[in-house]
Design an enzyme around this catalytic site. Sequence first.
Site, PDB file in Angstrom:
ATOM      1  N   GLY A 297       0.800  -1.226   0.000  1.00 30.08           N
ATOM      2  CA  GLY A 297       0.000   0.000   0.000  1.00 30.08           C
ATOM      3  C   GLY A 297       0.824   1.262   0.000  1.00 30.08           C
ATOM      4  N   CYS A 298       0.144   2.384   0.262  1.00 30.18           N
ATOM      5  CA  CYS A 298       0.735   3.705   0.147  1.00 30.18           C
ATOM      6  C   CYS A 298       1.694   3.991   1.284  1.00 30.18           C
ATOM      7  CB  CYS A 298      -0.373   4.759   0.135  1.00 30.18           C
ATOM      8  SG  CYS A 298      -1.514   4.566   1.494  1.00 30.18           S
TER       9      CYS A 298
END
Length: 260
Positions: free
Chosen positions: A86-87
């Site tokens: 993810g980010c």
Amino acid sequence: MNNKGCPEEYPITLKVNGYEVAVFQLTNQDLEDWTYGYLFSEGLIEIASDIVTLKVDEEYGEIRVELKNDIDAEKMLNKKKHYTAGCGRGVTFFSMTDVKSFNKISNDKKYKLSYLLKKQAEFARNSPLYLETGGMHGACILDEETGAMVIKEDIGRHNAVDKVIGYAVSNQLNPDSLVLLTTGRISYEMLSKAAKFGFAIVGSRTAATKQAVQLAKYLNIEVVGYLRGKMAITYTTKGRVIDDVSNSSVGAKPNLMVLS
């Protein structure tokens, strides 16, 4: 035209006892909380006083930490790194096998679904960076007994969770009275952070991964996803979340499912 601002990423190097852990992409806010939370989540500290000095040097983009001499940071940091999904890419030193060795949660405190839904909505309304940019994650700890709500935001969902855990560690909060809410997907590393601190309930406005649910079942943690409006999905069957919404006369029946 959309006038929202852009989320900011702040590359910062974490150094512990002179060892470089990694360069992290963070939002330049609550960095001391993040440091406490990350080091706790990774097992480098157990209590706030394990940190002797902590300095955030924005000019050089570094966080420099000195731990007590009896903490073997070198041994921990030489373990295999696992990069998070993810980010705001992060790194964890705990594998799935490591996390299974954590203490199982024995807290059986119950919460009404209506309370969790209400607080998730309140959490969203009180996330200024998200409201400003539309591109931030948040994490929130709730204390039903005192009514306290602590919200932290970051470009990375795992960073936001580390920030609220760091706040809880530095303020010596008791996990038995707390619930963790997040805006991000609950993956195994997110679940491991919650398990390490001792949260009995973890909720999110989105989904949980299969690996996270497996760990939650093993560690006796209640995971509730898609907390939106009058909708929720419980991924575990620990009995801590009471569905008081389906039979109420307020609004439509929610989509509350239990995945076994």
